[in-house]
Design a protein around this motif. Sequence first.
Motif, PDB file in Angstrom:
ATOM      1  N   GLN A 197       0.845  -1.202   0.000  1.00  0.00           N
ATOM      2  CA  GLN A 197       0.000   0.000   0.000  1.00  0.00           C
ATOM      3  C   GLN A 197       0.871   1.240   0.000  1.00  0.00           C
ATOM      4  OE1 GLN A 197      -2.771   0.226   3.247  1.00  0.00           O
ATOM      5  NE2 GLN A 197      -3.578   2.217   2.633  1.00  0.00           N
ATOM      6  N   LEU A 199       2.054   4.988   0.475  1.00  0.00           N
ATOM      7  CA  LEU A 199       1.763   6.024   1.454  1.00  0.00           C
ATOM      8  C   LEU A 199       1.817   7.391   0.802  1.00  0.00           C
ATOM      9  CD1 LEU A 199       3.993   4.834   4.447  1.00  0.00           C
ATOM     10  CD2 LEU A 199       1.650   4.160   3.904  1.00  0.00           C
ATOM     11  N   SER A 212       1.468   3.234   9.507  1.00  0.00           N
ATOM     12  CA  SER A 212       1.049   2.222   8.543  1.00  0.00           C
ATOM     13  C   SER A 212       1.602   0.852   8.906  1.00  0.00           C
ATOM     14  CB  SER A 212       1.508   2.619   7.140  1.00  0.00           C
ATOM     15  OG  SER A 212       1.158   1.636   6.201  1.00  0.00           O
ATOM     16  N   GLU A 215      -0.225  -0.583  11.913  1.00  0.00           N
ATOM     17  CA  GLU A 215      -1.570  -1.031  11.572  1.00  0.00           C
ATOM     18  C   GLU A 215      -1.522  -2.339  10.781  1.00  0.00           C
ATOM     19  OE1 GLU A 215      -5.617  -1.009  11.751  1.00  0.00           O
ATOM     20  OE2 GLU A 215      -4.219   0.375  12.756  1.00  0.00           O
ATOM     21  N   LYS A 216      -0.579  -2.453   9.849  1.00  0.00           N
ATOM     22  CA  LYS A 216      -0.457  -3.676   9.061  1.00  0.00           C
ATOM     23  C   LYS A 216      -0.078  -4.874   9.922  1.00  0.00           C
ATOM     24  CE  LYS A 216      -1.063  -2.136   4.778  1.00  0.00           C
ATOM     25  NZ  LYS A 216      -2.127  -2.651   3.880  1.00  0.00           N
TER      26      LYS A 216
END
Length: 317
Positions: A197, A199, A212, A215-216
Amino acid sequence: MDTVNCQIAFSLELPKAFSSWDESIRKNWHGIRIPPSFGQKDNMRKAASWSPPNLGWLKLNFDGASRGNPGPSGIRYVIRDHTGAILGGGASRGRCGSKRGAELAGVAAGLDVAVAGVILRAEAVGKGPLSLVSQKADGQFSYCLPNYLSARATGSLNLGKDSIPSSVKVYTPMQKEPKFASSVYILGLEGISVGGQRLSLVKPVYNALRASFEEKMKTYAPAVKPASPFGDFQPCYQLSNITSVKIPIVTLHFKGNANFDVPAVGTLLQVSSDVVCFPFSPSPNDAVNVIGNVQQQGITLAFDNLNNRIGFGSGSC
């Protein structure tokens, strides 16, 4: 000092009279100026703060004290780069002397360590005229840093026009370096991806990267428990009784469609027997960031000064 791109962050002024010890310091370190009031007792308490030097520069902080003035004395010093990372330091007790003598001893000891360290780094792979590659590499060199956890792995440094292996197929153009960092290599970062993903590079970039990844990890490794931060490194994770863990790949997207996948060992760094941490930290200057040796492990990096480019390839170590 200009040839090794080093700044020592202090300013003193010279008095008219010197002791023999002061004179030796002046001969060895031109530009040190000692004010007449230097070393005199100061009963005022002042709030102190530390600010980082510019990219490519070092800052030396030092101190000296004497019990009784004169009396038993001691010194301490620390050397940091623009990220705040400690590159060297020390402390020692001295013979009976004055506070002024102790302060000067701290300067001398710190300068010796700072200059020795900078010259060693500059004479390795920097772009300065004193560097090993500038004198011996004929414009090209490559290296591979081994996994620091492996007791048997060995790294490599290859110099010369045939030093770039065929495994290096992806290149990004070198960017023009600023005047204050003329001995370093600058790359143009266009984006960062975590787990595929992309950013948004909104400053501060570090905050988005860390958020990020954190969270991943909740999806990739839900059973892994969080651990306390290790200095600037966070998030950290407890791996007790866990034999393997899946982590999201961090990809750095450079100009020229050159993508650099950070190795797993450079994405989660083992800081104790059962704790790993995300080994990225915020930069004081968010416009310029450093790709450290932790993130370079197991990757062949090729520096092609003849064609003004840097390449990445599978590791040879």
